[in-house]
Design a protein around this motif. Structure first.
Motif, PDB file in Angstrom:
ATOM      1  N   GLU A 118       0.949  -1.231  -0.017  1.00 30.36           N
ATOM      2  CA  GLU A 118       0.149  -0.124   0.059  1.00 30.36           C
ATOM      3  C   GLU A 118       0.616   1.490  -0.104  1.00 30.36           C
ATOM      4  O   GLU A 118       0.572   2.512  -0.174  1.00 30.36           O
TER       5      GLU A 118
ATOM      6  N   LEU B  42      -3.894  -8.689  -1.595  1.00 30.72           N
ATOM      7  CA  LEU B  42      -2.814  -7.809  -2.188  1.00 30.72           C
ATOM      8  C   LEU B  42      -2.042  -8.109  -3.466  1.00 30.72           C
ATOM      9  O   LEU B  42      -1.667  -7.023  -4.052  1.00 30.72           O
TER      10      LEU B  42
ATOM     11  N   ARG C  46      -4.143  -5.745  -5.525  1.00 22.06           N
ATOM     12  CA  ARG C  46      -3.736  -4.479  -5.521  1.00 22.06           C
ATOM     13  C   ARG C  46      -2.469  -3.995  -6.245  1.00 22.06           C
ATOM     14  O   ARG C  46      -2.635  -2.968  -7.027  1.00 22.06           O
TER      15      ARG C  46
END
Length: 197
Positions: free
Chosen positions: A16, A36, A39
């Protein structure tokens, strides 16, 4: 990134992190959980093409020193795959046959050629049964969903509810855009480019 690979508590904060260079972000792909990984795919899809080229150059520098041992049947399998390719018989269906019959090295060589990634990346994906990463390769290669599902079922054949798990990955395959898959694959292809250099 090195610490985060070994420490799952650092995965989310690392992925992130807005200032994390794209090449390091993509190095985290195989270490993090599915959420993740999604992402990372989303960030790759939004990546500016100029920044992508810069990140690939940085990644090539790091992977230049990486190497791994090849299986004992590599030369024989490579010759067979090349023979099939020369005869225009190397198809995604043949890859499924390799996988079903236990010809893993031939499957890995053919998959790496089909997706234009290095052998070691393909090997890592299959040995660890990284089906979301396999989805990236198959989507980038524009393979039919049914073929991806076939590969998934064969790889999951020893798991309980293999078909159910494979269908869940097939759903993810449907949602993955080809553009995001191609951008992600470019990072993985950096390995192959460095081996050829």
């Amino acid at each position: 990134v090195e610490r985060a690979r070994a420490n799952p508590a650092l995965h989310a904060v690392t992925v992130e992190r807005a200032s994390l260079p794209p090449d390091l972000l993509n190095d985290m792909y195989f270490a993090v959980e599915a959420r993740l990984r999604q992402r990372i795919l989303e960030q790759n899809a939004r990546l500016d093409p100029a920044l992508l080229e810069s990140a690939l150059a940085a990644g090539r520098t790091r992977v230049a020193a990486e190497d791994g041992a090849l299986p004992a049947d590599y030369a024989e399998s490579l010759a067979y795959v090349e023979e099939l390719r020369a005869a225009n018989q190397l198809t995604p269906q043949v890859l499924a046959r390799f996988l079903r019959s236990g010809g893993q090295t031939a499957f890995l060589i053919a998959l790496s050629q089909l997706a234009d990634v290095d052998f070691h990346t393909a090997r890592q994906i299959i040995e660890r049964r990284e089906l979301d990463a396999l989805a990236v390769i198959c989507k980038a290669a524009d393979l039919d969903r049914a073929l991806f599902l076939t590969y998934a079922v064969v790889l999951l054949n020893t798991d309980d509810n293999a078909m159910g798990k494979a269908r869940a990955y097939a759903g993810m395959y449907n949602e993955l855009t080809r553009e995001a898959a191609l951008r992600t694959l470019r990072f993985w292809r950096a390995r192959k480019a460095m081996q050829a250099a």
